[in-house]
Design a protein around this motif. Structure first.
Motif, PDB file in Angstrom:
ATOM      1  N   ALA A 117       0.831  -1.211   0.000  1.00  0.00           N
ATOM      2  CA  ALA A 117       0.000   0.000   0.000  1.00  0.00           C
ATOM      3  C   ALA A 117       0.863   1.258   0.000  1.00  0.00           C
ATOM      4  CB  ALA A 117      -0.923  -0.007   1.222  1.00  0.00           C
ATOM      5  N   THR A 118       1.968   1.224   0.720  1.00  0.00           N
ATOM      6  CA  THR A 118       2.862   2.385   0.751  1.00  0.00           C
ATOM      7  C   THR A 118       3.508   2.621  -0.607  1.00  0.00           C
ATOM      8  OG1 THR A 118       3.329   1.959   3.089  1.00  0.00           O
ATOM      9  CG2 THR A 118       4.855   3.388   1.920  1.00  0.00           C
ATOM     10  N   ASP A 122       2.746   5.967  -2.629  1.00  0.00           N
ATOM     11  CA  ASP A 122       3.896   6.824  -2.926  1.00  0.00           C
ATOM     12  C   ASP A 122       3.999   7.101  -4.425  1.00  0.00           C
ATOM     13  OD1 ASP A 122       6.656   7.831  -1.646  1.00  0.00           O
ATOM     14  OD2 ASP A 122       7.098   6.915  -3.578  1.00  0.00           O
ATOM     15  N   LYS A 123       3.731   6.084  -5.224  1.00  0.00           N
ATOM     16  CA  LYS A 123       3.795   6.255  -6.683  1.00  0.00           C
ATOM     17  C   LYS A 123       2.696   7.199  -7.183  1.00  0.00           C
ATOM     18  CE  LYS A 123       4.925   5.099 -10.997  1.00  0.00           C
ATOM     19  NZ  LYS A 123       3.914   5.872 -11.726  1.00  0.00           N
ATOM     20  N   LEU A 124       1.474   6.996  -6.700  1.00  0.00           N
ATOM     21  CA  LEU A 124       0.344   7.770  -7.212  1.00  0.00           C
ATOM     22  C   LEU A 124       0.288   9.182  -6.639  1.00  0.00           C
ATOM     23  CD1 LEU A 124      -2.461   5.034  -7.145  1.00  0.00           C
ATOM     24  CD2 LEU A 124      -1.146   5.829  -9.107  1.00  0.00           C
ATOM     25  N   LEU A 125       0.521   9.305  -5.339  1.00  0.00           N
ATOM     26  CA  LEU A 125       0.316  10.591  -4.673  1.00  0.00           C
ATOM     27  C   LEU A 125       1.564  11.464  -4.621  1.00  0.00           C
ATOM     28  CD1 LEU A 125      -1.915   9.405  -1.682  1.00  0.00           C
ATOM     29  CD2 LEU A 125      -2.631  10.392  -3.867  1.00  0.00           C
ATOM     30  N   LEU A 126       2.737  10.859  -4.821  1.00  0.00           N
ATOM     31  CA  LEU A 126       3.968  11.658  -4.760  1.00  0.00           C
ATOM     32  C   LEU A 126       4.665  11.745  -6.119  1.00  0.00           C
ATOM     33  CD1 LEU A 126       5.762  10.850  -1.388  1.00  0.00           C
ATOM     34  CD2 LEU A 126       4.607  12.931  -2.071  1.00  0.00           C
ATOM     35  N   ILE A 147       0.911   9.630   3.994  1.00  0.00           N
ATOM     36  CA  ILE A 147       1.117   8.248   3.541  1.00  0.00           C
ATOM     37  C   ILE A 147       1.758   7.423   4.652  1.00  0.00           C
ATOM     38  CG2 ILE A 147       2.446   6.799   1.944  1.00  0.00           C
ATOM     39  CD1 ILE A 147       2.078   9.000  -0.150  1.00  0.00           C
ATOM     40  N   GLY A 148       2.749   8.018   5.326  1.00  0.00           N
ATOM     41  CA  GLY A 148       3.394   7.305   6.423  1.00  0.00           C
ATOM     42  C   GLY A 148       2.441   7.001   7.562  1.00  0.00           C
TER      43      GLY A 148
END
Length: 230
Positions: A117-118, A122-126, A147-148
């Motif tokens: 999930a992280t 991380d890929k989609l939102l960052l 995310i963390g």
């Protein structure tokens, strides 16, 4: 016949045309052949440019590989911390509910799912948001921190609670909750031990801030390099 040949030769000399001998003709053929065999200026330039182009491509590929490696290592480290947080949450809830069954199954799922999930978040939102929407540094850090917290603390805690709660009910390792007070009953069972999740909460928040700073710095560096090359 000889007289006719001499007359023709004399006429040609009078007209300004000098007949070529066999040796001179052979020499001209050699010169023409050698000139034909020499590479033109465009071919020489192409031969000189080819190593230069290959070197530029190799440098660009090397820079791209380093940037991708840095991003991948940062994302994997972030996701690994979420997986460790999930394992800690699973340990806490198993201890609270006195569950001793299906240890490998619960640890594997509660560690692997937050890890994945992280990575996805991380890929989609960052990463995608940086390169597509060009978000600000503050927004990047905020997203990484969330995310963390969500993928590294809230999600694994809820996952561990649900899985171990079902096992506790199935094997009756704890008293069943009375009607109408289910949530309060489960909260009272683990309220003391669950405070230990404050440790991964602080850790994941700090890790999220560092991850956001690193991602934004890498993005700005690549953007400046692209503008400089243009």
């Amino acid at each position: 016949m000889a007289a006719v040949g001499r007359d023709v030769g004399a006429d040609l000399r009078d007209a300004g045309v000098v007949p070529l001998g066999a040796g001179e003709v052979h020499k001209d053929i050699k010169i023409a052949a050698s000139m034909h065999g020499q590479p033109g200026p465009s071919l020489e330039d192409a031969k000189l440019r080819r190593p230069l182009v290959i070197e530029i491509i190799e440098k660009k590929f090397e820079c791209f590989r380093k940037e991708m490696t840095l991003n991948i290592y940062g994302t994997l480290s972030f996701a690994t911390s979420a997986g460790i947080s999930g394992a800690l949450a699973n340990f806490i809830f198993r201890y609270c509910f006195k569950v001793k069954h299906d240890a490998l199954k619960t640890y594997a799922s509660v560690s692997a799912l937050p890890f994945l999930a992280t990575i996805v978040a991380d890929k989609l939102l960052l990463t995608d948001a940086l390169y597509l929407d060009n978000i600000s540094e503050e927004n990047c850090i905020l997203r990484s921190s969330l995310i963390g917290i969500v993928c590294g603390v809230i999600y694994p805690s809820g996952l561990a609670f649900s899985k171990n709660g079902r096992l506790a009910v199935k094997y009756r390792t704890v008293p069943l909750p009375p009607k109408g007070r289910v949530l309060l009953h489960w909260t009272m069972l683990c309220q003391t031990e669950v405070k230990a999740m404050a440790i991964p909460l602080i850790f994941q928040t700090a890790f999220g801030i560092l991850n956001g700073l690193q991602k934004y710095a890498a993005f700005k560096k690549k953007l400046e390099k692209t503008v400089h090359e243009d």
